[in-house]
Design a protein around this motif. Structure first.
Motif, PDB file in Angstrom:
ATOM      1  N   GLY A  38      17.294  59.753  69.545  1.00  0.00           N
ATOM      2  CA  GLY A  38      15.886  59.985  69.856  1.00  0.00           C
ATOM      3  C   GLY A  38      15.239  60.999  68.934  1.00  0.00           C
ATOM      4  O   GLY A  38      14.117  60.789  68.447  1.00  0.00           O
ATOM      5  N   TYR A  39      15.929  62.108  68.657  1.00  0.00           N
ATOM      6  CA  TYR A  39      15.334  63.153  67.830  1.00  0.00           C
ATOM      7  C   TYR A  39      15.386  62.807  66.345  1.00  0.00           C
ATOM      8  O   TYR A  39      14.511  63.232  65.588  1.00  0.00           O
ATOM      9  CB  TYR A  39      16.027  64.490  68.102  1.00  0.00           C
ATOM     10  CG  TYR A  39      15.492  65.177  69.334  1.00  0.00           C
ATOM     11  CD1 TYR A  39      14.479  66.123  69.245  1.00  0.00           C
ATOM     12  CD2 TYR A  39      15.970  64.860  70.597  1.00  0.00           C
ATOM     13  CE1 TYR A  39      13.966  66.742  70.374  1.00  0.00           C
ATOM     14  CE2 TYR A  39      15.479  65.475  71.738  1.00  0.00           C
ATOM     15  CZ  TYR A  39      14.467  66.413  71.610  1.00  0.00           C
ATOM     16  OH  TYR A  39      13.963  67.026  72.733  1.00  0.00           O
ATOM     17  N   CYS A  40      16.384  62.055  65.911  1.00  0.00           N
ATOM     18  CA  CYS A  40      16.450  61.671  64.493  1.00  0.00           C
ATOM     19  C   CYS A  40      15.371  60.665  64.127  1.00  0.00           C
ATOM     20  O   CYS A  40      14.891  60.651  62.988  1.00  0.00           O
ATOM     21  CB  CYS A  40      17.825  61.084  64.171  1.00  0.00           C
ATOM     22  SG  CYS A  40      19.130  62.313  63.983  1.00  0.00           S
ATOM     23  N   ILE A 205      19.117  74.036  54.539  1.00  0.00           N
ATOM     24  CA  ILE A 205      19.859  73.813  55.778  1.00  0.00           C
ATOM     25  C   ILE A 205      19.427  74.862  56.803  1.00  0.00           C
ATOM     26  O   ILE A 205      19.362  76.061  56.500  1.00  0.00           O
ATOM     27  CB  ILE A 205      21.376  73.894  55.533  1.00  0.00           C
ATOM     28  CG1 ILE A 205      21.820  72.782  54.575  1.00  0.00           C
ATOM     29  CG2 ILE A 205      22.142  73.803  56.848  1.00  0.00           C
ATOM     30  CD1 ILE A 205      21.607  71.391  55.112  1.00  0.00           C
ATOM     31  N   ILE A 206      19.144  74.428  58.015  1.00  0.00           N
ATOM     32  CA  ILE A 206      18.758  75.345  59.093  1.00  0.00           C
ATOM     33  C   ILE A 206      20.023  75.986  59.651  1.00  0.00           C
ATOM     34  O   ILE A 206      20.845  75.312  60.276  1.00  0.00           O
ATOM     35  CB  ILE A 206      17.995  74.597  60.198  1.00  0.00           C
ATOM     36  CG1 ILE A 206      16.796  73.855  59.620  1.00  0.00           C
ATOM     37  CG2 ILE A 206      17.553  75.568  61.289  1.00  0.00           C
ATOM     38  CD1 ILE A 206      16.150  72.875  60.586  1.00  0.00           C
ATOM     39  N   VAL A 207      20.202  77.282  59.426  1.00  0.00           N
ATOM     40  CA  VAL A 207      21.401  77.960  59.907  1.00  0.00           C
ATOM     41  C   VAL A 207      21.210  78.526  61.309  1.00  0.00           C
ATOM     42  O   VAL A 207      22.195  78.808  61.993  1.00  0.00           O
ATOM     43  CB  VAL A 207      21.835  79.077  58.934  1.00  0.00           C
ATOM     44  CG1 VAL A 207      22.266  78.496  57.604  1.00  0.00           C
ATOM     45  CG2 VAL A 207      20.724  80.091  58.731  1.00  0.00           C
ATOM     46  N   ASP A 208      19.962  78.680  61.757  1.00  0.00           N
ATOM     47  CA  ASP A 208      19.718  79.088  63.141  1.00  0.00           C
ATOM     48  C   ASP A 208      18.288  78.747  63.525  1.00  0.00           C
ATOM     49  O   ASP A 208      17.413  78.628  62.663  1.00  0.00           O
ATOM     50  CB  ASP A 208      19.963  80.581  63.345  1.00  0.00           C
ATOM     51  CG  ASP A 208      20.363  80.912  64.783  1.00  0.00           C
ATOM     52  OD1 ASP A 208      20.176  80.033  65.654  1.00  0.00           O
ATOM     53  OD2 ASP A 208      20.854  82.015  65.031  1.00  0.00           O
ATOM     54  N   VAL A 209      18.084  78.602  64.818  1.00  0.00           N
ATOM     55  CA  VAL A 209      16.782  78.242  65.370  1.00  0.00           C
ATOM     56  C   VAL A 209      16.604  78.990  66.675  1.00  0.00           C
ATOM     57  O   VAL A 209      17.569  79.217  67.415  1.00  0.00           O
ATOM     58  CB  VAL A 209      16.676  76.710  65.586  1.00  0.00           C
ATOM     59  CG1 VAL A 209      17.799  76.213  66.482  1.00  0.00           C
ATOM     60  CG2 VAL A 209      15.327  76.324  66.153  1.00  0.00           C
ATOM     61  N   THR A 412      19.094  70.228  64.913  1.00  0.00           N
ATOM     62  CA  THR A 412      20.342  69.490  64.704  1.00  0.00           C
ATOM     63  C   THR A 412      20.069  68.169  64.007  1.00  0.00           C
ATOM     64  O   THR A 412      20.785  67.784  63.066  1.00  0.00           O
ATOM     65  CB  THR A 412      21.036  69.244  66.053  1.00  0.00           C
ATOM     66  OG1 THR A 412      21.246  70.488  66.729  1.00  0.00           O
ATOM     67  CG2 THR A 412      22.375  68.553  65.855  1.00  0.00           C
ATOM     68  N   ALA A 413      19.025  67.460  64.453  1.00  0.00           N
ATOM     69  CA  ALA A 413      18.679  66.180  63.838  1.00  0.00           C
ATOM     70  C   ALA A 413      18.275  66.365  62.375  1.00  0.00           C
ATOM     71  O   ALA A 413      18.649  65.555  61.509  1.00  0.00           O
ATOM     72  CB  ALA A 413      17.556  65.514  64.629  1.00  0.00           C
ATOM     73  N   GLN A 414      17.528  67.415  62.068  1.00  0.00           N
ATOM     74  CA  GLN A 414      17.115  67.640  60.684  1.00  0.00           C
ATOM     75  C   GLN A 414      18.314  67.950  59.786  1.00  0.00           C
ATOM     76  O   GLN A 414      18.372  67.490  58.642  1.00  0.00           O
ATOM     77  CB  GLN A 414      16.101  68.780  60.623  1.00  0.00           C
ATOM     78  CG  GLN A 414      14.724  68.384  61.157  1.00  0.00           C
ATOM     79  CD  GLN A 414      13.708  69.490  61.007  1.00  0.00           C
ATOM     80  OE1 GLN A 414      13.780  70.510  61.677  1.00  0.00           O
ATOM     81  NE2 GLN A 414      12.748  69.292  60.119  1.00  0.00           N
ATOM     82  N   ASN A 415      19.263  68.722  60.295  1.00  0.00           N
ATOM     83  CA  ASN A 415      20.462  69.005  59.496  1.00  0.00           C
ATOM     84  C   ASN A 415      21.291  67.746  59.276  1.00  0.00           C
ATOM     85  O   ASN A 415      21.843  67.539  58.188  1.00  0.00           O
ATOM     86  CB  ASN A 415      21.306  70.073  60.189  1.00  0.00           C
ATOM     87  CG  ASN A 415      20.761  71.483  59.963  1.00  0.00           C
ATOM     88  OD1 ASN A 415      19.948  71.711  59.083  1.00  0.00           O
ATOM     89  ND2 ASN A 415      21.227  72.412  60.769  1.00  0.00           N
ATOM     90  N   ALA A 420      23.116  63.411  55.580  1.00  0.00           N
ATOM     91  CA  ALA A 420      23.195  62.001  55.196  1.00  0.00           C
ATOM     92  C   ALA A 420      22.490  61.738  53.871  1.00  0.00           C
ATOM     93  O   ALA A 420      22.895  60.854  53.106  1.00  0.00           O
ATOM     94  CB  ALA A 420      22.592  61.136  56.299  1.00  0.00           C
ATOM     95  N   LYS A 421      21.447  62.514  53.588  1.00  0.00           N
ATOM     96  CA  LYS A 421      20.704  62.322  52.340  1.00  0.00           C
ATOM     97  C   LYS A 421      21.449  62.908  51.149  1.00  0.00           C
ATOM     98  O   LYS A 421      21.517  62.286  50.075  1.00  0.00           O
ATOM     99  CB  LYS A 421      19.321  62.969  52.471  1.00  0.00           C
ATOM    100  CG  LYS A 421      18.481  62.870  51.205  1.00  0.00           C
ATOM    101  CD  LYS A 421      17.136  63.567  51.395  1.00  0.00           C
ATOM    102  CE  LYS A 421      16.305  63.510  50.115  1.00  0.00           C
ATOM    103  NZ  LYS A 421      14.995  64.199  50.280  1.00  0.00           N
ATOM    104  N   LEU A 422      22.010  64.106  51.312  1.00  0.00           N
ATOM    105  CA  LEU A 422      22.648  64.792  50.195  1.00  0.00           C
ATOM    106  C   LEU A 422      24.094  64.358  49.988  1.00  0.00           C
ATOM    107  O   LEU A 422      24.649  64.562  48.900  1.00  0.00           O
ATOM    108  CB  LEU A 422      22.595  66.313  50.407  1.00  0.00           C
ATOM    109  CG  LEU A 422      21.196  66.936  50.487  1.00  0.00           C
ATOM    110  CD1 LEU A 422      21.299  68.429  50.722  1.00  0.00           C
ATOM    111  CD2 LEU A 422      20.398  66.650  49.223  1.00  0.00           C
TER     112      LEU A 422
END
Length: 430
Positions: A38-40, A205-209, A412-415, A420-422
């Motif tokens: 859902g979030y991806c 990369i998001i290391v924390d939120v 999490t979805a963005q990471n 998958a892209k890199l």
């Protein structure tokens, strides 16, 4: 994305929250995989998510479902979110597992970080709000209050929410009182939360939120919390950090430069610049050896003109001071009209930690600062991706806990998408 999703540890992580008797429980890995879908792909409704997983074969494959397997009801997500997932902090566990995988793949350098916050509209309306004085939070009976109100009452002493600032907003939302009434976008005011990202600047990369109210005090507190948590969880502390002026207060620069030994590439929050054309504080030269300022006319300015027999009484100290010029020097000065046209003599206020502020100014004036600020733009690109691609322009859940869940899952979805892209799959031969 499936190659980077490791949920093998969540059953053990949740073992204490499931009963071994009664009806079989829904597999927690299935619920997490459905939420990631859902979030991806920007599926904001859990009802629609269940329909999509029921019909889409790719989603079924990702969720490890056969063609005949039953899809959980949408209410299962709410039941687990407010129960097992929150009590066990499972969503944070999944996020940190993803960050650890990014580190294993070499996408986190750890030398430079960037931090920023973005406003996300809360799921409330102005019509269902009132003046804070007419809505006394501490007089509400928690037993009769909705879940979002109870969560707000639990965070009244939290620096990210209730105790973020002593200033009272103009309106308080009855359905979600933790949200902030703000006009920070220079347009019509609205209720919002702040989504705080701490990213590694190598690959974004998001290391924390973290979630907080939408004011500078709460956002600065979220930055400190994320830096401490990143070092505790992963043992990573950056050499430098880039941010905008909202993080350039004296207290924050002292915390970064002195306490944490991190180079701050942050513009100093300074009110010493004058917009009326007269000389600003930056036009005066500081003489650290003699503890004085030199004005543009070449005259000295001191915080005291008395001469003490004991020189220690006049020694510099860690406190705010005001440096003044002599009246006789200013009266006959040719630059008086551009320096102090409305006063007899010029005075300059020097902050208690001005030496740290000067150090931050040296960082922002260095040759590396343009590169650091260019890398900082990656966090703003992540916020644009969050709102435009993932569809998180408006929140769906309410209360501090629900908001934190949404932000954590979205990060999490963005990471995962970045992984998958890199790190694409290599083509198979034969």
């Amino acid at each position: 994305i499936d190659r980077f999703v490791d949920l093998s540890s969540i059953r053990e992580h949740l073992s204490d929250f499931y009963s071994h008797t009664g009806r079989p429980s829904v597999d927690p890995e299935l619920l997490i995989r459905m939420l990631l879908v859902g979030y991806c792909f920007g599926i904001r409704s859990e009802r629609r998510l269940c329909e999509e997983v029921h019909l889409n074969l790719a989603y079924r494959w990702f969720c490890r479902l056969d063609l005949t397997d039953h899809i959980p009801d949408h209410s299962t997500f709410s039941k687990n979110r407010h129960g097992r997932f929150r009590e066990s902090d499972l969503l944070r566990h999944v996020f940190e597992t993803t960050v650890a995988r990014c580190m294993e793949e070499g996408l986190v350098g750890g030398q430079g970080f960037a931090v920023d916050a973005s406003l996300i509209s809360a799921d409330v309306q102005k019509q269902n709000s009132s003046n804070p004085e007419d809505w006394a939070a501490r007089e509400i009976d928690p037993n009769d209050a909705p879940r979002a109100v109870r969560e707000y009452l639990d965070t009244l002493d939290d620096e990210a929410f209730g105790a973020a600032t002593t200033a009272k907003p103009k309106f308080t939302a009855h359905a979600d009182p933790a949200s902030q009434w703000t006009a920070a976008r220079k347009g019509p005011a609205f209720f919002a939360y702040s989504d705080n990202y701490l990213i590694d600047t190598d690959h974004g990369i998001i290391v924390d939120v973290d979630a907080s109210r939408s004011n500078k005090t709460a956002e600065v507190g979220a930055m400190r919390k994320m830096l401490d948590r990143t070092e505790d969880r992963f043992g990573v502390k950056p050499d430098w950090i880039a941010a905008d002026t909202a993080y350039g207060s004296s207290d924050n620069l002292v915390w970064l430069a002195l306490k944490r030994q991190i180079l701050p590439f942050i513009p100093v929050f300074d009110k010493g610049e004058r917009p009326d054309g007269t000389f600003s504080r930056s036009d005066f030269t500081w003489d650290d050896e003699n503890d004085r300022y030199i004005c543009p006319g070449g005259k000295e300015m001191r915080h005291t003109w008395r001469t003490y027999s004991d020189p220690r009484r006049n020694a510099p100290s860690w406190r705010a001071r005001k440096y003044r010029a002599l009246k006789s020097d200013c009266t006959g000065c040719a630059l008086k009209a551009k320096c102090c046209p409305k006063s007899e003599a010029r005075a300059i206020h020097r902050d208690k930690y001005e030496i740290v502020r000067d150090f931050a100014r040296q960082c922002t004036a260095s040759e590396f600062n343009p590169k650091a600020q260019a890398r900082r733009k990656k966090v703003e690109m992540l916020f644009a991706h969050l709102k435009r691609i993932l569809g998180l322009g408006r929140l769906r859940l309410r209360g501090p806990c629900g908001i934190q869940d949404e932000f954590t899952l979205a990060a999490t979805a963005q990471n995962l998408r970045k992984l998958a892209k890199l790190k694409p799959m290599l083509p198979t031969i034969g």
